[in-house]
Design a protein around this motif. Sequence first.
Motif, PDB file in Angstrom:
ATOM      1  N   ILE A 213      19.835  65.318  80.605  1.00 54.72           N
ATOM      2  CA  ILE A 213      19.900  64.859  81.997  1.00 54.72           C
ATOM      3  C   ILE A 213      18.534  64.343  82.434  1.00 54.72           C
ATOM      4  N   GLY A 214      17.480  65.138  82.174  1.00 58.81           N
ATOM      5  CA  GLY A 214      16.131  64.707  82.532  1.00 58.81           C
ATOM      6  C   GLY A 214      15.713  63.472  81.769  1.00 58.81           C
ATOM      7  N   VAL A 215      16.058  63.409  80.482  1.00 56.72           N
ATOM      8  CA  VAL A 215      15.708  62.244  79.667  1.00 56.72           C
ATOM      9  C   VAL A 215      16.398  60.992  80.201  1.00 56.72           C
ATOM     10  N   TRP A 216      17.677  61.117  80.549  1.00 60.44           N
ATOM     11  CA  TRP A 216      18.413  59.959  81.073  1.00 60.44           C
ATOM     12  C   TRP A 216      17.770  59.443  82.354  1.00 60.44           C
ATOM     13  N   ILE A 217      17.385  60.348  83.240  1.00 56.46           N
ATOM     14  CA  ILE A 217      16.737  59.941  84.490  1.00 56.46           C
ATOM     15  C   ILE A 217      15.441  59.181  84.175  1.00 56.46           C
ATOM     16  N   GLY A 218      14.648  59.726  83.253  1.00 52.30           N
ATOM     17  CA  GLY A 218      13.377  59.091  82.911  1.00 52.30           C
ATOM     18  C   GLY A 218      13.559  57.723  82.274  1.00 52.30           C
ATOM     19  N   VAL A 219      14.508  57.594  81.343  1.00 51.27           N
ATOM     20  CA  VAL A 219      14.765  56.314  80.695  1.00 51.27           C
ATOM     21  C   VAL A 219      15.225  55.278  81.712  1.00 51.27           C
ATOM     22  N   HIS A 220      16.110  55.695  82.603  1.00 51.31           N
ATOM     23  CA  HIS A 220      16.633  54.803  83.631  1.00 51.31           C
ATOM     24  C   HIS A 220      15.494  54.260  84.496  1.00 51.31           C
ATOM     25  N   LEU A 221      14.563  55.134  84.869  1.00 53.10           N
ATOM     26  CA  LEU A 221      13.459  54.712  85.722  1.00 53.10           C
ATOM     27  C   LEU A 221      12.461  53.837  84.967  1.00 53.10           C
ATOM     28  N   ALA A 222      12.134  54.231  83.722  1.00 47.33           N
ATOM     29  CA  ALA A 222      11.105  53.510  82.968  1.00 47.33           C
ATOM     30  C   ALA A 222      11.478  52.058  82.718  1.00 47.33           C
ATOM     31  N   ARG A 223      12.760  51.769  82.590  1.00 44.14           N
ATOM     32  CA  ARG A 223      13.199  50.398  82.299  1.00 44.14           C
ATOM     33  C   ARG A 223      13.300  49.535  83.560  1.00 44.14           C
ATOM     34  N   ARG A 224      13.149  50.142  84.715  1.00 42.05           N
ATOM     35  CA  ARG A 224      13.360  49.388  85.954  1.00 42.05           C
ATOM     36  C   ARG A 224      12.183  49.423  86.926  1.00 42.05           C
TER      37      ARG A 224
END
Length: 251
Positions: A213-224
């Motif tokens: 869950i934390g990884v998904w949030i971070g990946v989502h933010l880093a790409r945008r």
Amino acid sequence: MAFPLITDPYFYAVTVPAVLLLGVSKSGFGAGFGSLAVPIMALAVSVPQAAAILMPVLLLMDILGMAAFRKDFDLKLLKFLIPCGLVGIVIGALLFKLLDPHTVAGIVGLFTLGFLAQRLLFPPRPDSAPPPKWLGALLSATAGFTSFIAHAGGPPINAYVIPLRLSPLRFTATMAYFFFVINLAKWVPYAWLGLLDVRNMATSLVLLPIAPIGVWIGVHLARRINPVLFYRLVYLGMLLTGTKLVWDALR
């Protein structure tokens, strides 16, 4: 016979947010927020126990982060950083039982706040030269050392990598691969020190589902995220990390 799992509700009340924060840091903002995980968990358990419980969680997060950023890392930079970081791991393993983790955390906190103050009070010019290689080697080894003691390797390595002005995506990917190797190298010495016992590992398994869950949030933010906002959040993470580590050392 002790129950092979931590059952204290207070432990999970502080640990679940810490694991989420660590996941965001590992995949999106590796510059500081993740170093808060062990100090937060230390509100409920000792620093060495918190570090041991996080080992399987970190492994899963590292794998997920590398999969998400497998085409974006800086291989040349990694070839320089990783050997130095592994030297720090060896030093940390040899000195682990001689050092007070809170003292080490306090030193990391002071270093973090000092670096942050330097960056904000004397911001680098666009044409300023990158940090010298010897400083990069020293800070990478320091990151390996502090990562071994308290999973607080982010601030030292970032003091070298941030001035290199990588894009948010390249920065995040490179840190994901760096810390995968560093965290993987900690397993054998952690076992040698007796930290990977059944109770700690059973507790870690309970926390594993939170990691993606934390990884998904971070990946989502880093790409945008906008690069300017990204580094502002980096600095905020370093401020919170440095302050918390120093506070823990002074208590």
